[in-house]
Design an enzyme around this catalytic site. Structure first.
Site, PDB file in Angstrom:
ATOM      1  N   TYR A 120       1.060  -1.160   0.249  1.00 52.17           N
ATOM      2  CA  TYR A 120       0.156   0.191   0.060  1.00 52.17           C
ATOM      3  C   TYR A 120       0.962   1.018   0.144  1.00 52.17           C
ATOM      4  O   TYR A 120       0.746   1.791  -0.832  1.00 52.17           O
ATOM      5  CB  TYR A 120      -0.672   0.163   0.958  1.00 52.17           C
ATOM      6  CG  TYR A 120      -1.779   1.500   1.612  1.00 52.17           C
ATOM      7  CD1 TYR A 120      -2.553   2.051   0.247  1.00 52.17           C
ATOM      8  CD2 TYR A 120      -1.007   2.272   2.420  1.00 52.17           C
ATOM      9  CE1 TYR A 120      -2.940   2.664   0.618  1.00 52.17           C
ATOM     10  CE2 TYR A 120      -2.105   3.160   2.824  1.00 52.17           C
ATOM     11  CZ  TYR A 120      -2.927   3.555   2.355  1.00 52.17           C
ATOM     12  OH  TYR A 120      -3.419   5.160   2.275  1.00 52.17           O
ATOM     13  N   GLU A 174     -10.973   6.789   5.654  1.00 54.47           N
ATOM     14  CA  GLU A 174      -9.949   7.215   6.427  1.00 54.47           C
ATOM     15  C   GLU A 174     -11.612   7.925   7.594  1.00 54.47           C
ATOM     16  O   GLU A 174     -10.628   7.524   8.499  1.00 54.47           O
ATOM     17  CB  GLU A 174     -10.048   8.946   5.501  1.00 54.47           C
ATOM     18  CG  GLU A 174      -8.447   8.874   4.731  1.00 54.47           C
ATOM     19  CD  GLU A 174      -7.196   8.403   5.196  1.00 54.47           C
ATOM     20  OE1 GLU A 174      -7.230   8.343   6.381  1.00 54.47           O
ATOM     21  OE2 GLU A 174      -6.202   7.473   4.617  1.00 54.47           O
ATOM     22  N   TRP A 211      -4.866   1.307  10.798  1.00 55.35           N
ATOM     23  CA  TRP A 211      -5.214   1.805   9.259  1.00 55.35           C
ATOM     24  C   TRP A 211      -4.982   0.261   8.795  1.00 55.35           C
ATOM     25  O   TRP A 211      -5.654  -0.264   7.422  1.00 55.35           O
ATOM     26  CB  TRP A 211      -4.654   2.788   8.156  1.00 55.35           C
ATOM     27  CG  TRP A 211      -4.576   2.765   6.873  1.00 55.35           C
ATOM     28  CD1 TRP A 211      -3.660   2.051   6.323  1.00 55.35           C
ATOM     29  CD2 TRP A 211      -5.126   3.074   6.369  1.00 55.35           C
ATOM     30  NE1 TRP A 211      -4.265   1.718   4.514  1.00 55.35           N
ATOM     31  CE2 TRP A 211      -5.086   2.700   5.481  1.00 55.35           C
ATOM     32  CE3 TRP A 211      -6.499   4.034   6.947  1.00 55.35           C
ATOM     33  CZ2 TRP A 211      -6.033   2.921   3.694  1.00 55.35           C
ATOM     34  CZ3 TRP A 211      -7.805   4.191   5.238  1.00 55.35           C
ATOM     35  CH2 TRP A 211      -7.765   3.193   4.491  1.00 55.35           C
TER      36      TRP A 211
END
Length: 191
Positions: free
Chosen positions: A19, A41, A49
């Site tokens: 990522y 988000e 995350w």
């Protein structure tokens, strides 16, 4: 062969590294991706995350591939059904914010021609390139994220506090916060 130098936050897994290397911090101009990450988000608030990254395919499946035109028309019953799916974070406020944010997103598109135009106008179309030597220097929010957050809230968006907005700006490459030793840090000019 030596390992590439990366920002320290991504070293926990191969998925995180991928990522970081292929998405995070690359200037993004596609409205669908900009909407997807606005939702992701917001979903990440209070979580790691890596949790959201692991559920991204679930989010894409449950939320119609992040098509804001479809999501803006979702009924209360459809949102309630989404809350039952273990492929996403099943937080009522976050799930219900998807429809609210889709509607606000479409309004921004109508006003500016695209969400991309709205977002990138804040930085005159050029990514902000910071020059941090370590993760401790990277702020959680800035004056820019404060201003954008305030504007998004005024436009009816949910889960767009300044810290969330700053993470979004970093992910979408509006702000380049790769540390200087990272292989993704631009060696000349802007990102």
């Amino acid at each position: 062969m030596s390992e590439k130098l990366r920002c320290g936050w991504c070293l926990g897994s191969d998925a995180y590294k991928a990522y970081h290397d292929t998405e995070w911090g690359r200037p993004q101009h596609d409205d669908r991706v900009l909407f997807e990450f606005l939702i992701l988000e917001g979903a990440q608030a209070g979580l790691s995350w890596s949790t959201i990254l692991g559920k991204r395919d679930g989010y894409r499946r449950v939320f119609a591939g992040f098509d804001p035109a479809v999501l803006a028309r979702w009924s209360d019953a459809k949102l309630e059904k989404a809350l039952l799916d273990p492929g996403i974070v099943r937080n009522r406020l976050k799930v219900w914010s998807v429809r609210t944010n889709a509607r606000a997103f479409l309004e921004v598109q109508r006003e500016f021609g695209s969400f991309e135009r709205y977002l990138w106008a804040w930085v005159e179309g050029k990514p902000v390139l910071n020059a941090w030597d370590g993760l401790r220097e990277v702020p959680a929010r800035t004056d820019l994220s404060d201003r954008i957050s305030k504007d998004l809230l005024k436009r009816g968006f949910k889960f767009v506090g300044s810290t969330i907005v700053y993470a979004y700006l970093q992910a979408m490459g509006v702000v380049n916060d790769h540390i200087r030793s990272c292989h993704r840090y631009p060696r000349s000019g802007r990102s």
